[in-house]
Design an enzyme around this catalytic site. Structure first.
Site, PDB file in Angstrom:
ATOM      1  CB  CYS A 340      -0.680   0.325   0.530  1.00  0.00           C
ATOM      2  SG  CYS A 340      -0.150   0.017   2.655  1.00  0.00           S
ATOM      3  CG  HIS A 390      -4.027  -0.589   4.329  1.00  0.00           C
ATOM      4  ND1 HIS A 390      -3.917  -0.711   3.063  1.00  0.00           N
ATOM      5  CD2 HIS A 390      -5.793   0.262   3.272  1.00  0.00           C
ATOM      6  CE1 HIS A 390      -4.057  -0.924   1.568  1.00  0.00           C
ATOM      7  NE2 HIS A 390      -5.522  -0.326   1.496  1.00  0.00           N
ATOM      8  CD  GLU A 402      -7.547  -0.878  -0.902  1.00  0.00           C
ATOM      9  OE1 GLU A 402      -7.728  -0.863   0.318  1.00  0.00           O
ATOM     10  OE2 GLU A 402      -8.779  -1.881  -1.770  1.00  0.00           O
TER      11      GLU A 402
END
Length: 428
Positions: A340, A390, A402
Protein backbone atom coordinates in the site's frame (compact mmCIF):
# COMPACT_ATOMS: atom_id res chain seq x y z
CA UNK A 1 23.84 52.90 -19.14
CA UNK A 2 25.75 52.74 -15.89
CA UNK A 3 28.45 50.19 -15.28
CA UNK A 4 26.39 48.43 -12.57
CA UNK A 5 23.31 48.19 -14.82
CA UNK A 6 25.47 46.79 -17.63
CA UNK A 7 26.85 44.18 -15.30
CA UNK A 8 23.33 43.21 -14.16
CA UNK A 9 22.23 42.93 -17.79
CA UNK A 10 25.20 40.70 -18.64
CA UNK A 11 24.52 38.47 -15.60
CA UNK A 12 20.82 38.19 -16.42
CA UNK A 13 21.53 37.24 -20.03
CA UNK A 14 24.03 34.65 -18.85
CA UNK A 15 21.47 33.18 -16.35
CA UNK A 16 18.71 33.04 -18.94
CA UNK A 17 20.99 31.42 -21.47
CA UNK A 18 21.96 28.81 -18.85
CA UNK A 19 18.33 27.79 -18.24
CA UNK A 20 17.55 27.74 -21.95
CA UNK A 21 15.30 30.80 -22.16
CA UNK A 22 15.55 32.78 -25.38
CA UNK A 23 15.64 36.51 -25.49
CA UNK A 24 15.02 38.58 -28.54
CA UNK A 25 18.24 38.59 -30.48
CA UNK A 26 19.75 35.83 -28.30
CA UNK A 27 19.29 32.41 -29.94
CA UNK A 28 16.19 30.86 -31.55
CA UNK A 29 12.81 30.93 -29.70
CA UNK A 30 11.50 27.60 -28.32
CA UNK A 31 8.44 26.52 -30.35
CA UNK A 32 5.24 25.99 -28.32
CA UNK A 33 4.35 22.36 -27.48
CA UNK A 34 0.91 20.94 -28.43
CA UNK A 35 -1.93 22.46 -26.45
CA UNK A 36 -4.98 20.14 -26.40
CA UNK A 37 -8.30 21.91 -26.46
CA UNK A 38 -10.75 21.96 -23.58
CA UNK A 39 -13.13 19.87 -25.73
CA UNK A 40 -10.49 17.14 -26.08
CA UNK A 41 -9.77 17.18 -22.37
CA UNK A 42 -13.47 17.11 -21.47
CA UNK A 43 -14.13 14.24 -23.90
CA UNK A 44 -11.25 12.25 -22.43
CA UNK A 45 -12.45 12.91 -18.90
CA UNK A 46 -15.99 11.89 -19.81
CA UNK A 47 -14.70 8.62 -21.27
CA UNK A 48 -12.62 8.07 -18.16
CA UNK A 49 -15.58 8.75 -15.90
CA UNK A 50 -17.73 6.32 -17.89
CA UNK A 51 -15.05 3.65 -17.67
CA UNK A 52 -14.59 4.32 -13.97
CA UNK A 53 -18.32 3.92 -13.46
CA UNK A 54 -18.24 0.59 -15.29
CA UNK A 55 -15.29 -0.54 -13.18
CA UNK A 56 -17.13 0.52 -10.03
CA UNK A 57 -20.24 -1.39 -11.05
CA UNK A 58 -18.22 -4.50 -11.86
CA UNK A 59 -16.31 -4.12 -8.61
CA UNK A 60 -19.58 -4.02 -6.68
CA UNK A 61 -20.93 -7.05 -8.55
CA UNK A 62 -17.66 -8.89 -7.97
CA UNK A 63 -17.74 -8.02 -4.27
CA UNK A 64 -21.29 -9.40 -4.03
CA UNK A 65 -20.27 -12.52 -5.92
CA UNK A 66 -17.24 -13.03 -3.71
CA UNK A 67 -19.45 -12.54 -0.64
CA UNK A 68 -21.82 -15.22 -1.91
CA UNK A 69 -18.81 -17.37 -2.69
CA UNK A 70 -17.64 -17.12 0.91
CA UNK A 71 -21.11 -18.16 2.08
CA UNK A 72 -21.17 -21.05 -0.38
CA UNK A 73 -17.74 -22.16 0.73
CA UNK A 74 -19.05 -22.33 4.29
CA UNK A 75 -22.03 -24.36 3.07
CA UNK A 76 -19.72 -26.72 1.20
CA UNK A 77 -17.63 -27.23 4.32
CA UNK A 78 -20.78 -27.90 6.38
CA UNK A 79 -22.12 -30.37 3.80
CA UNK A 80 -18.74 -32.09 3.59
CA UNK A 81 -18.71 -32.50 7.35
CA UNK A 82 -22.29 -33.82 7.23
CA UNK A 83 -21.22 -36.35 4.61
CA UNK A 84 -18.19 -37.33 6.70
CA UNK A 85 -20.46 -37.82 9.74
CA UNK A 86 -22.88 -39.92 7.67
CA UNK A 87 -20.02 -42.12 6.44
CA UNK A 88 -18.77 -42.62 10.01
CA UNK A 89 -22.31 -43.41 11.23
CA UNK A 90 -22.72 -45.91 8.40
CA UNK A 91 -19.47 -47.62 9.33
CA UNK A 92 -20.59 -47.87 12.94
CA UNK A 93 -23.99 -49.22 11.90
CA UNK A 94 -22.38 -51.84 9.68
CA UNK A 95 -20.07 -52.95 12.49
CA UNK A 96 -23.03 -53.11 14.90
CA UNK A 97 -24.92 -55.18 12.33
CA UNK A 98 -22.00 -57.60 11.99
CA UNK A 99 -21.77 -57.93 15.78
CA UNK A 100 -25.53 -58.53 16.09
CA UNK A 101 -25.43 -61.13 13.31
CA UNK A 102 -22.57 -62.99 14.99
CA UNK A 103 -24.41 -62.87 18.34
CA UNK A 104 -27.62 -64.15 16.72
CA UNK A 105 -25.73 -66.95 14.97
CA UNK A 106 -24.01 -67.93 18.24
CA UNK A 107 -27.31 -67.86 20.17
CA UNK A 108 -28.97 -69.95 17.50
CA UNK A 109 -26.16 -72.49 17.61
CA UNK A 110 -26.37 -72.71 21.41
CA UNK A 111 -30.16 -73.15 21.25
CA UNK A 112 -29.77 -75.89 18.66
CA UNK A 113 -27.16 -77.64 20.84
CA UNK A 114 -29.41 -77.43 23.91
CA UNK A 115 -32.35 -78.85 21.93
CA UNK A 116 -30.22 -81.80 20.80
CA UNK A 117 -29.12 -82.53 24.37
CA UNK A 118 -32.73 -82.39 25.57
CA UNK A 119 -33.79 -84.79 22.85
CA UNK A 120 -31.02 -87.24 23.77
CA UNK A 121 -31.89 -87.06 27.47
CA UNK A 122 -35.59 -87.45 26.68
CA UNK A 123 -34.82 -90.64 24.73
CA UNK A 124 -32.86 -92.00 27.68
CA UNK A 125 -35.73 -91.18 30.02
CA UNK A 126 -38.24 -92.77 27.66
CA UNK A 127 -36.09 -95.91 27.51
CA UNK A 128 -35.87 -95.99 31.31
CA UNK A 129 -39.65 -95.57 31.67
CA UNK A 130 -40.37 -98.25 29.04
CA UNK A 131 -37.99 -100.70 30.71
CA UNK A 132 -39.62 -100.10 34.07
CA UNK A 133 -43.09 -100.59 32.61
CA UNK A 134 -42.11 -103.91 30.98
CA UNK A 135 -40.83 -105.14 34.35
CA UNK A 136 -44.08 -104.17 36.08
CA UNK A 137 -42.61 -101.38 38.14
CA UNK A 138 -43.18 -97.68 37.89
CA UNK A 139 -39.82 -96.89 39.40
CA UNK A 140 -37.56 -99.32 37.57
CA UNK A 141 -36.91 -102.91 36.60
CA UNK A 142 -38.22 -105.58 39.11
CA UNK A 143 -35.00 -107.41 38.63
CA UNK A 144 -33.32 -104.62 40.49
CA UNK A 145 -34.83 -106.10 43.71
CA UNK A 146 -34.00 -109.72 42.96
CA UNK A 147 -31.30 -111.05 45.29
CA UNK A 148 -31.98 -108.53 48.03
CA UNK A 149 -30.59 -109.95 51.29
CA UNK A 150 -33.09 -108.35 53.63
CA UNK A 151 -35.84 -105.70 53.73
CA UNK A 152 -33.30 -102.95 54.35
CA UNK A 153 -31.49 -103.91 51.15
CA UNK A 154 -34.79 -103.77 49.24
CA UNK A 155 -35.47 -100.33 50.66
CA UNK A 156 -32.01 -99.08 49.75
CA UNK A 157 -32.44 -100.32 46.19
CA UNK A 158 -35.82 -98.60 45.89
CA UNK A 159 -34.33 -95.28 47.11
CA UNK A 160 -31.52 -95.69 44.59
CA UNK A 161 -33.95 -96.24 41.72
CA UNK A 162 -36.06 -93.23 42.80
CA UNK A 163 -32.88 -91.11 42.86
CA UNK A 164 -31.98 -92.19 39.37
CA UNK A 165 -35.47 -91.30 38.13
CA UNK A 166 -35.43 -87.91 39.85
CA UNK A 167 -31.92 -87.22 38.52
CA UNK A 168 -33.08 -87.98 35.01
CA UNK A 169 -36.03 -85.64 35.46
CA UNK A 170 -33.85 -82.92 37.00
CA UNK A 171 -31.42 -83.10 34.10
CA UNK A 172 -34.32 -82.91 31.70
CA UNK A 173 -35.74 -79.87 33.51
CA UNK A 174 -32.33 -78.17 33.51
CA UNK A 175 -31.88 -78.81 29.82
CA UNK A 176 -35.36 -77.53 29.08
CA UNK A 177 -34.68 -74.34 31.01
CA UNK A 178 -31.38 -73.98 29.16
CA UNK A 179 -33.16 -74.44 25.87
CA UNK A 180 -35.77 -71.80 26.74
CA UNK A 181 -33.01 -69.43 27.91
CA UNK A 182 -31.02 -69.94 24.75
CA UNK A 183 -34.15 -69.55 22.65
CA UNK A 184 -34.88 -66.25 24.40
CA UNK A 185 -31.34 -65.10 23.83
CA UNK A 186 -31.62 -66.16 20.21
CA UNK A 187 -34.85 -64.18 19.87
CA UNK A 188 -33.26 -61.10 21.43
CA UNK A 189 -30.18 -61.45 19.25
CA UNK A 190 -32.28 -61.69 16.13
CA UNK A 191 -34.32 -58.68 17.21
CA UNK A 192 -31.05 -56.79 17.72
CA UNK A 193 -29.96 -57.99 14.27
CA UNK A 194 -33.18 -56.68 12.76
CA UNK A 195 -32.75 -53.34 14.56
CA UNK A 196 -29.10 -53.11 13.48
CA UNK A 197 -30.10 -53.86 9.90
CA UNK A 198 -32.71 -51.09 10.00
CA UNK A 199 -30.15 -48.65 11.43
CA UNK A 200 -27.64 -49.67 8.79
CA UNK A 201 -30.19 -49.03 6.04
CA UNK A 202 -31.09 -45.64 7.55
CA UNK A 203 -27.41 -44.71 7.88
CA UNK A 204 -26.78 -45.69 4.27
CA UNK A 205 -29.71 -43.55 3.17
CA UNK A 206 -28.42 -40.63 5.25
CA UNK A 207 -24.96 -41.07 3.73
CA UNK A 208 -26.41 -40.99 0.24
CA UNK A 209 -28.45 -37.87 1.02
CA UNK A 210 -25.44 -36.15 2.62
CA UNK A 211 -23.19 -36.93 -0.33
CA UNK A 212 -25.85 -35.63 -2.72
CA UNK A 213 -26.14 -32.41 -0.70
CA UNK A 214 -22.36 -32.13 -0.63
CA UNK A 215 -22.17 -32.49 -4.41
CA UNK A 216 -24.97 -29.95 -4.86
CA UNK A 217 -23.10 -27.46 -2.68
CA UNK A 218 -19.85 -28.07 -4.57
CA UNK A 219 -21.63 -27.58 -7.89
CA UNK A 220 -23.15 -24.31 -6.67
CA UNK A 221 -19.77 -23.18 -5.43
CA UNK A 222 -18.12 -24.08 -8.74
CA UNK A 223 -20.77 -22.12 -10.60
CA UNK A 224 -20.16 -19.11 -8.35
CA UNK A 225 -16.40 -19.45 -8.81
CA UNK A 226 -16.90 -19.41 -12.57
CA UNK A 227 -19.15 -16.38 -12.30
CA UNK A 228 -16.56 -14.62 -10.15
CA UNK A 229 -13.87 -15.54 -12.66
CA UNK A 230 -15.89 -14.08 -15.53
CA UNK A 231 -16.62 -10.93 -13.55
CA UNK A 232 -12.95 -10.63 -12.62
CA UNK A 233 -12.01 -11.00 -16.28
CA UNK A 234 -14.62 -8.43 -17.34
CA UNK A 235 -13.47 -6.07 -14.62
CA UNK A 236 -9.83 -6.53 -15.59
CA UNK A 237 -10.70 -5.77 -19.21
CA UNK A 238 -12.57 -2.61 -18.31
CA UNK A 239 -9.81 -1.61 -15.93
CA UNK A 240 -7.36 -1.87 -18.81
CA UNK A 241 -9.63 0.40 -20.85
CA UNK A 242 -9.93 2.72 -17.87
CA UNK A 243 -6.15 2.79 -17.47
CA UNK A 244 -5.81 3.58 -21.17
CA UNK A 245 -8.44 6.31 -20.94
CA UNK A 246 -6.79 7.79 -17.86
CA UNK A 247 -3.41 7.53 -19.51
CA UNK A 248 -4.82 9.36 -22.52
CA UNK A 249 -6.26 12.08 -20.30
CA UNK A 250 -3.04 12.22 -18.32
CA UNK A 251 -1.16 12.60 -21.61
CA UNK A 252 -3.42 15.44 -22.71
CA UNK A 253 -3.10 17.09 -19.33
CA UNK A 254 0.66 16.61 -19.44
CA UNK A 255 0.65 18.34 -22.83
CA UNK A 256 -1.42 21.11 -21.30
CA UNK A 257 1.05 21.26 -18.40
CA UNK A 258 3.97 21.47 -20.79
CA UNK A 259 2.21 24.16 -22.77
CA UNK A 260 1.46 26.04 -19.54
CA UNK A 261 5.09 25.62 -18.51
CA UNK A 262 6.22 26.90 -21.91
CA UNK A 263 3.82 29.79 -21.62
CA UNK A 264 5.03 30.60 -18.12
CA UNK A 265 8.64 30.36 -19.28
CA UNK A 266 7.84 32.65 -22.20
CA UNK A 267 6.23 35.12 -19.83
CA UNK A 268 9.26 34.87 -17.59
CA UNK A 269 11.49 35.41 -20.57
CA UNK A 270 9.58 38.52 -21.50
CA UNK A 271 9.65 39.66 -17.87
CA UNK A 272 13.38 39.01 -17.77
CA UNK A 273 13.88 40.92 -20.98
CA UNK A 274 11.88 43.76 -19.54
CA UNK A 275 13.96 43.55 -16.39
CA UNK A 276 17.10 43.89 -18.48
CA UNK A 277 15.82 47.15 -19.87
CA UNK A 278 14.32 48.45 -16.62
CA UNK A 279 16.63 46.93 -14.07
CA UNK A 280 13.67 45.17 -12.24
CA UNK A 281 14.35 41.75 -10.60
CA UNK A 282 13.38 38.64 -12.62
CA UNK A 283 10.32 36.61 -11.53
CA UNK A 284 10.87 32.90 -10.71
CA UNK A 285 8.87 30.00 -12.27
CA UNK A 286 5.31 29.39 -11.03
CA UNK A 287 3.67 25.97 -10.36
CA UNK A 288 1.10 24.74 -12.87
CA UNK A 289 -1.36 23.13 -10.43
CA UNK A 290 -1.79 19.92 -12.51
CA UNK A 291 0.21 17.59 -10.27
CA UNK A 292 -2.80 15.87 -8.63
CA UNK A 293 -3.84 14.26 -11.90
CA UNK A 294 -0.26 13.19 -12.57
CA UNK A 295 -0.22 11.42 -9.18
CA UNK A 296 -3.58 9.76 -9.81
CA UNK A 297 -2.61 8.81 -13.36
CA UNK A 298 0.52 7.06 -12.10
CA UNK A 299 -1.43 5.14 -9.46
CA UNK A 300 -4.12 4.06 -11.93
CA UNK A 301 -1.51 2.99 -14.45
CA UNK A 302 -0.65 0.15 -12.05
CA UNK A 303 -4.15 -1.37 -11.84
CA UNK A 304 -3.93 -5.15 -11.83
CA UNK A 305 -0.31 -5.25 -10.64
CA UNK A 306 0.01 -7.90 -7.93
CA UNK A 307 0.49 -7.11 -4.27
CA UNK A 308 3.97 -7.69 -2.87
CA UNK A 309 4.72 -6.75 0.71
CA UNK A 310 7.62 -4.29 0.78
CA UNK A 311 7.35 -3.78 -3.00
CA UNK A 312 7.30 -0.46 -4.84
CA UNK A 313 9.79 2.32 -5.53
CA UNK A 314 9.64 5.75 -7.15
CA UNK A 315 10.38 4.01 -10.46
CA UNK A 316 7.65 1.37 -10.29
CA UNK A 317 6.89 -2.10 -8.89
CA UNK A 318 9.72 -4.04 -7.26
CA UNK A 319 10.31 -7.42 -5.66
CA UNK A 320 8.70 -7.88 -2.25
CA UNK A 321 10.52 -8.84 0.94
CA UNK A 322 9.97 -11.42 3.67
CA UNK A 323 7.88 -10.54 6.70
CA UNK A 324 8.18 -13.82 8.56
CA UNK A 325 4.41 -14.22 8.52
CA UNK A 326 1.40 -13.85 6.25
CA UNK A 327 3.23 -12.27 3.31
CA UNK A 328 5.68 -15.17 3.27
CA UNK A 329 2.84 -17.70 3.03
CA UNK A 330 1.71 -15.92 -0.15
CA UNK A 331 5.26 -15.84 -1.52
CA UNK A 332 5.36 -12.02 -1.67
CA UNK A 333 9.14 -12.13 -1.49
CA UNK A 334 9.15 -13.79 -4.94
CA UNK A 335 6.65 -11.37 -6.52
CA UNK A 336 7.17 -8.02 -8.22
CA UNK A 337 4.53 -5.49 -7.25
CA UNK A 338 3.44 -2.93 -4.67
CA UNK A 339 2.30 -2.83 -1.10
CA UNK A 340 0.00 0.00 0.00
CA UNK A 341 2.68 2.55 0.93
CA UNK A 342 4.84 1.51 -2.03
CA UNK A 343 2.03 2.45 -4.42
CA UNK A 344 1.73 5.89 -2.79
CA UNK A 345 5.50 6.33 -3.00
CA UNK A 346 5.42 5.63 -6.74
CA UNK A 347 2.35 7.80 -7.42
CA UNK A 348 3.62 10.92 -5.68
CA UNK A 349 7.09 10.57 -7.14
CA UNK A 350 5.46 11.66 -10.42
CA UNK A 351 4.84 15.07 -8.84
CA UNK A 352 8.36 15.24 -7.44
CA UNK A 353 7.25 14.38 -3.90
CA UNK A 354 9.41 11.91 -2.01
CA UNK A 355 7.61 9.72 0.54
CA UNK A 356 8.93 7.18 3.01
CA UNK A 357 8.00 3.54 2.38
CA UNK A 358 5.94 3.38 5.57
CA UNK A 359 2.28 4.33 5.92
CA UNK A 360 2.83 5.64 9.48
CA UNK A 361 5.32 8.26 8.25
CA UNK A 362 3.18 9.02 5.21
CA UNK A 363 0.36 9.93 7.60
CA UNK A 364 2.70 12.58 9.04
CA UNK A 365 4.04 13.82 5.70
CA UNK A 366 1.51 16.45 4.59
CA UNK A 367 -1.33 18.67 5.67
CA UNK A 368 -4.08 16.86 7.55
CA UNK A 369 -7.69 17.59 6.69
CA UNK A 370 -10.85 16.03 8.18
CA UNK A 371 -12.05 13.10 6.08
CA UNK A 372 -15.33 14.97 5.66
CA UNK A 373 -13.33 17.45 3.56
CA UNK A 374 -11.25 14.91 1.61
CA UNK A 375 -10.82 15.58 -2.07
CA UNK A 376 -9.33 13.92 -5.12
CA UNK A 377 -5.63 13.18 -4.66
CA UNK A 378 -5.67 12.99 -0.84
CA UNK A 379 -4.24 9.97 0.94
CA UNK A 380 -6.61 8.02 3.20
CA UNK A 381 -5.38 5.97 6.14
CA UNK A 382 -6.72 3.15 8.32
CA UNK A 383 -5.75 2.55 11.91
CA UNK A 384 -6.20 -0.04 14.63
CA UNK A 385 -5.60 0.86 18.23
CA UNK A 386 -4.25 4.23 17.11
CA UNK A 387 -1.63 2.65 14.83
CA UNK A 388 -1.71 3.31 11.07
CA UNK A 389 -1.66 0.07 9.03
CA UNK A 390 -2.98 0.92 5.54
CA UNK A 391 -3.08 3.77 3.02
CA UNK A 392 -4.96 4.41 -0.24
CA UNK A 393 -5.38 7.28 -2.71
CA UNK A 394 -8.77 8.98 -2.89
CA UNK A 395 -10.21 9.37 -6.41
CA UNK A 396 -13.40 11.23 -5.57
CA UNK A 397 -17.02 10.07 -5.78
CA UNK A 398 -16.47 7.72 -2.83
CA UNK A 399 -13.82 5.62 -4.61
CA UNK A 400 -10.14 4.99 -4.04
CA UNK A 401 -7.21 3.09 -5.54
CA UNK A 402 -5.15 0.81 -3.32
CA UNK A 403 -2.80 -2.16 -3.09
CA UNK A 404 -4.93 -4.02 -0.52
CA UNK A 405 -3.31 -7.21 0.84
CA UNK A 406 -1.25 -10.31 0.02
CA UNK A 407 -2.83 -12.40 -2.70
CA UNK A 408 -4.62 -9.43 -4.28
CA UNK A 409 -3.83 -6.82 -6.94
CA UNK A 410 -3.91 -3.03 -7.25
CA UNK A 411 -7.58 -2.12 -7.62
CA UNK A 412 -10.26 0.56 -7.50
CA UNK A 413 -12.79 0.06 -4.72
CA UNK A 414 -15.35 2.04 -2.71
CA UNK A 415 -13.93 3.81 0.34
CA UNK A 416 -14.14 1.64 3.46
CA UNK A 417 -15.12 3.71 6.47
CA UNK A 418 -14.56 1.03 9.10
CA UNK A 419 -11.28 1.84 10.88
CA UNK A 420 -10.71 4.94 8.70
CA UNK A 421 -8.42 7.48 10.37
CA UNK A 422 -10.14 10.81 11.11
CA UNK A 423 -7.82 12.79 8.84
CA UNK A 424 -6.82 12.59 5.21
CA UNK A 425 -3.37 13.80 4.18
CA UNK A 426 -3.12 16.39 1.41
CA UNK A 427 0.23 16.66 -0.34
CA UNK A 428 -0.81 18.95 -3.24
Amino acid sequence: MSRSRGMRRTATITLLAAVGLALPGIGAAVPPPPNPSDAELNAGRATTQSMAGAVGELANRLAETESRLVGLQAQVEIKMEDANKARVDLGRAERAYDDARQAADAAGAEADGAAQQIEQQRKRLDEFAASSYRQGSQVGSITAFVGAKDPQDVLDRAVFLDAISESQLDVLDDLERARVDKANKDSLARAALHDADAKRAAADQARSAAETAEQTAITAQSSQVEQARRLEADKAGVEVQLAEARSHVAGLEAQRDRYASWQAAKQQEEAAAQAVHTGAPAVGPQPTGRSVEVVIGRALSQLGVQYAWGGGTSRGPSRGIRDGGVADTFGDYAKVGFDCSGLMLYAFAGAGIELDHYSGYQYQSGRRVPVSQMRRGDMLFWQDGGRIHHVALYLGDGRMVEAPYSGSRVRITPVRYGGLAPYAVRML
